[in-house]
Design a protein around this motif. Structure first.
Motif, PDB file in Angstrom:
ATOM      1  N   ALA A  52     -10.727   9.008  15.835  1.00 37.80           N
ATOM      2  CA  ALA A  52     -10.142   9.155  17.173  1.00 37.80           C
ATOM      3  C   ALA A  52      -8.643   9.448  17.167  1.00 37.80           C
ATOM      4  O   ALA A  52      -8.122  10.028  18.126  1.00 37.80           O
ATOM      5  CB  ALA A  52     -10.423   7.894  17.985  1.00 37.80           C
ATOM      6  N   SER A  53      -7.913   9.063  16.117  1.00 31.28           N
ATOM      7  CA  SER A  53      -6.466   9.318  16.125  1.00 31.28           C
ATOM      8  C   SER A  53      -6.131  10.717  15.599  1.00 31.28           C
ATOM      9  O   SER A  53      -4.976  11.146  15.660  1.00 31.28           O
ATOM     10  CB  SER A  53      -5.734   8.263  15.282  1.00 31.28           C
ATOM     11  N   GLU A  54      -7.109  11.444  15.087  1.00 29.41           N
ATOM     12  CA  GLU A  54      -6.865  12.769  14.482  1.00 29.41           C
ATOM     13  C   GLU A  54      -6.930  13.858  15.553  1.00 29.41           C
ATOM     14  O   GLU A  54      -7.858  14.678  15.591  1.00 29.41           O
ATOM     15  CB  GLU A  54      -7.872  13.031  13.347  1.00 29.41           C
ATOM     16  N   SER A  74      -3.269  20.119   9.610  1.00 30.72           N
ATOM     17  CA  SER A  74      -2.654  18.946   8.961  1.00 30.72           C
ATOM     18  C   SER A  74      -3.137  17.649   9.623  1.00 30.72           C
ATOM     19  O   SER A  74      -3.360  17.609  10.835  1.00 30.72           O
ATOM     20  CB  SER A  74      -1.146  19.001   9.090  1.00 30.72           C
ATOM     21  N   PRO A  75      -3.261  16.594   8.807  1.00 29.51           N
ATOM     22  CA  PRO A  75      -3.654  15.292   9.359  1.00 29.51           C
ATOM     23  C   PRO A  75      -2.607  14.770  10.345  1.00 29.51           C
ATOM     24  O   PRO A  75      -1.437  15.158  10.285  1.00 29.51           O
ATOM     25  CB  PRO A  75      -3.717  14.387   8.125  1.00 29.51           C
ATOM     26  N   ALA A  76      -3.021  13.868  11.203  1.00 28.11           N
ATOM     27  CA  ALA A  76      -2.095  13.299  12.194  1.00 28.11           C
ATOM     28  C   ALA A  76      -1.115  12.309  11.553  1.00 28.11           C
ATOM     29  O   ALA A  76      -0.052  12.049  12.101  1.00 28.11           O
ATOM     30  CB  ALA A  76      -2.896  12.581  13.285  1.00 28.11           C
ATOM     31  N   TRP A  77      -1.467  11.755  10.419  1.00 32.83           N
ATOM     32  CA  TRP A  77      -0.686  10.674   9.816  1.00 32.83           C
ATOM     33  C   TRP A  77       0.053  11.151   8.570  1.00 32.83           C
ATOM     34  O   TRP A  77      -0.451  11.986   7.836  1.00 32.83           O
ATOM     35  CB  TRP A  77      -1.599   9.506   9.429  1.00 32.83           C
ATOM     36  N   ASP A  78       1.243  10.566   8.334  1.00 31.67           N
ATOM     37  CA  ASP A  78       1.992  10.892   7.105  1.00 31.67           C
ATOM     38  C   ASP A  78       1.519  10.058   5.920  1.00 31.67           C
ATOM     39  O   ASP A  78       1.724  10.414   4.765  1.00 31.67           O
ATOM     40  CB  ASP A  78       3.494  10.638   7.297  1.00 31.67           C
ATOM     41  N   ASN A  79       0.923   8.912   6.230  1.00 31.78           N
ATOM     42  CA  ASN A  79       0.481   8.016   5.161  1.00 31.78           C
ATOM     43  C   ASN A  79      -0.883   7.425   5.502  1.00 31.78           C
ATOM     44  O   ASN A  79      -1.198   7.237   6.676  1.00 31.78           O
ATOM     45  CB  ASN A  79       1.465   6.844   5.004  1.00 31.78           C
ATOM     46  N   PRO A  80      -1.668   7.100   4.459  1.00 32.30           N
ATOM     47  CA  PRO A  80      -2.915   6.391   4.738  1.00 32.30           C
ATOM     48  C   PRO A  80      -2.601   4.948   5.155  1.00 32.30           C
ATOM     49  O   PRO A  80      -1.471   4.480   4.936  1.00 32.30           O
ATOM     50  CB  PRO A  80      -3.646   6.414   3.389  1.00 32.30           C
ATOM     51  N   PRO A  81      -3.547   4.223   5.758  1.00 32.12           N
ATOM     52  CA  PRO A  81      -3.267   2.822   6.103  1.00 32.12           C
ATOM     53  C   PRO A  81      -3.055   1.985   4.842  1.00 32.12           C
ATOM     54  O   PRO A  81      -3.433   2.411   3.747  1.00 32.12           O
ATOM     55  CB  PRO A  81      -4.516   2.371   6.864  1.00 32.12           C
ATOM     56  N   PRO A  82      -2.451   0.800   4.973  1.00 35.29           N
ATOM     57  CA  PRO A  82      -2.187  -0.030   3.792  1.00 35.29           C
ATOM     58  C   PRO A  82      -3.476  -0.353   3.015  1.00 35.29           C
ATOM     59  O   PRO A  82      -4.538  -0.468   3.621  1.00 35.29           O
ATOM     60  CB  PRO A  82      -1.612  -1.325   4.391  1.00 35.29           C
ATOM     61  N   LEU A  83      -3.329  -0.472   1.718  1.00 29.66           N
ATOM     62  CA  LEU A  83      -4.428  -0.839   0.819  1.00 29.66           C
ATOM     63  C   LEU A  83      -5.629   0.099   0.922  1.00 29.66           C
ATOM     64  O   LEU A  83      -6.779  -0.319   0.836  1.00 29.66           O
ATOM     65  CB  LEU A  83      -4.859  -2.298   1.057  1.00 29.66           C
ATOM     66  N   CYS A  84      -5.322   1.386   1.130  1.00 33.20           N
ATOM     67  CA  CYS A  84      -6.377   2.404   1.244  1.00 33.20           C
ATOM     68  C   CYS A  84      -6.384   3.232  -0.036  1.00 33.20           C
ATOM     69  O   CYS A  84      -5.327   3.587  -0.551  1.00 33.20           O
ATOM     70  CB  CYS A  84      -6.090   3.294   2.448  1.00 33.20           C
ATOM     71  N   LEU A  93      -8.452  12.257   5.000  1.00 31.84           N
ATOM     72  CA  LEU A  93      -9.669  11.705   5.622  1.00 31.84           C
ATOM     73  C   LEU A  93      -9.826  12.293   7.024  1.00 31.84           C
ATOM     74  O   LEU A  93     -10.880  12.169   7.646  1.00 31.84           O
ATOM     75  CB  LEU A  93      -9.609  10.182   5.686  1.00 31.84           C
ATOM     76  N   SER A  94      -8.753  12.940   7.524  1.00 32.61           N
ATOM     77  CA  SER A  94      -8.844  13.630   8.819  1.00 32.61           C
ATOM     78  C   SER A  94     -10.021  14.613   8.857  1.00 32.61           C
ATOM     79  O   SER A  94     -10.635  14.810   9.892  1.00 32.61           O
ATOM     80  CB  SER A  94      -7.556  14.397   9.082  1.00 32.61           C
TER      81      SER A  94
END
Ligand code: NVA
Length: 394
Positions: A345-347, A313-323, A329-330
């Protein structure tokens, strides 16, 4: 450079504006997959990027309720452009430090409204991501017939580079797929109007029926819907690539000895294959667990003893704003050779998974460039990878 008909004629060897010579010694164009040793690559730039007003194809990609559905059209903020360029330049430097040649596209001023006889839109999009626009297939580079009206002229950012590649490598061919019209006849305008009000379940049902807002009127594909694996080419049928586009790819490349396979995934926004279906090295495939392949489509890999691994699973629950993209994308990485992979780097979980699979992982800070068109694979386009055209599925 002369030719037989006009022995005294010569082409200009320098670009008029910059004086940079067109011919670069030793330049080589050739790539058959996304994992052989990378020697030369294009990395996108964030300069001058705009959020265009919604168009029929882009509406279907943008999540319901997002301000990018139209209300937000205009130039991205200078601050966000500079931050994204910081990320992209950092990525380019990491590659250059590993002796990989990095080229950057030219900036295009997208500020003016774009009008053709068939459509009009507030602006172009940007010069990211190169992977959508450019398809390197062996010794040729092809500019793709994309379905977003805002991306109709995006190839302009690559014209000078393509010209230079053409003059520098006598075996390289640069090509342009048939240009689509992208008129209202190219889209199911009733679908476009209804899209805003459809639930995820309804868009999934529609996608499983292979119905999209793009029709079969134009030949359409994005290069990022194509995954190259030596003699075999896998193409995702979805919103940005229609069946006419796949027929065109098939006819063109099968005459050169490639085999073209159409793939479909259970995905309500099937756009770009490289966060869904990612070959990692010969015999190893990373698949998105949320987007299973249609029945029977794993067989070619299983029969040929490929190991199929599901991405963590990706590290983030949401993509960055305006993406425009999802959190997956992980798994959109850039593989440098059979043992080395660049990961955002954050994944952290994705990096750990690659580590366990035996890769040396190179972390790259790129999340603040995601909104400009995607992850590490999206942000690049192959010019040269060592290696030859292998048959992985004999
Ligand atoms: N559209 C897909 C692929 C991006 C590379 C996603 O958002 O996951």
């Amino acid at each position: 450079i002369s030719n037989d008909l006009y022995p005294n004629a010569s082409l200009p060897l320098e670009r008029k504006d910059s004086g940079v010579p067109y011919v670069r010694q030793g330049l080589h164009v050739e790539s058959y997959n996304d994992f052989d040793p990378l020697r030369h690559v294009i990395v996108g730039i964030a300069d001058n990027q705009h959020i265009p007003e919604a168009c029929p194809a882009s509406n279907e990609k943008i999540p319901a309720g997002s301000p990018m559905r139209g209300g937000k059209a205009g130039r991205r903020t200078q601050e966000s452009i500079e931050r994204a360029n910081e990320c992209l330049n950092g990525f380019a430097k990491i590659l250059e430090d590993r002796n990989i040649i990095v080229d950057r596209p030219g900036a295009v001023d997208w500020h003016e409204r774009i009008t053709t006889p068939d459509f009009s839109i507030s602006s172009g999009f940007g010069v990211m991501p190169p992977r959508d626009c450019l398809l390197t297939m062996g010794k040729s580079m092809l500019m793709a017939p994309m379905s977003f009206r805002s991306r109709y002229f995006e190839y302009l950012a690559y014209v000078d580079l393509m010209r230079e590649y053409f003059e520098s490598d006598p075996n390289c061919m640069i090509e342009q797929a048939p240009r689509p019209r992208l008129s209202d006849d190219s889209f199911r305008m009733d679908y476009v109007a209804a899209y805003e009000y459809l639930s995820d379940a309804e868009t999934m049902e529609r996608s499983l029926r292979k119905e999209y807002s793009t029709k079969e009127t134009d030949i359409l594909f994005d290069a990022a819907d194509v995954m190259r694996l030596g003699k075999d080419i896998f193409v995702q049928h979805g919103l940005t690539t229609n069946l006419a586009g796949i027929r065109w790819i098939k006819r063109k490349y099968e005459s050169q000895g490639y085999r073209v396979h159409t793939l479909s995934f259970e995905d309500n926004h099937p756009i770009h294959i490289d966060a869904t279906f990612c070959p990692l090295r010969p015999g190893l495939m990373l698949l998105n667990p949320n987007r299973p392949l249609f029945k029977g489509q794993r067989e070619i890999f299983e029969k040929n003893d490929w190991e199929i691994v599901e991405a963590v699973s990706p590290a983030w629950d949401n993509p960055p704003p305006l993406c425009y993209s999802s959190t997956w994308l992980s798994m959109n990485t850039l593989i440098l050779d059979h043992k080395t992979v660049c990961v955002e780097a954050s994944e952290t979980a994705q990096m750990e998974q690659f580590d366990k699979l035996g890769f040396d992982v190179v972390p790259v800070d790129l999340r603040d460039a995601y909104a400009f068109g995607g992850g590490l694979h999206c942000a690049t386009a192959d010019v040269w990878r060592e290696g030859t055209c292998e048959d992985y599925f004999p």
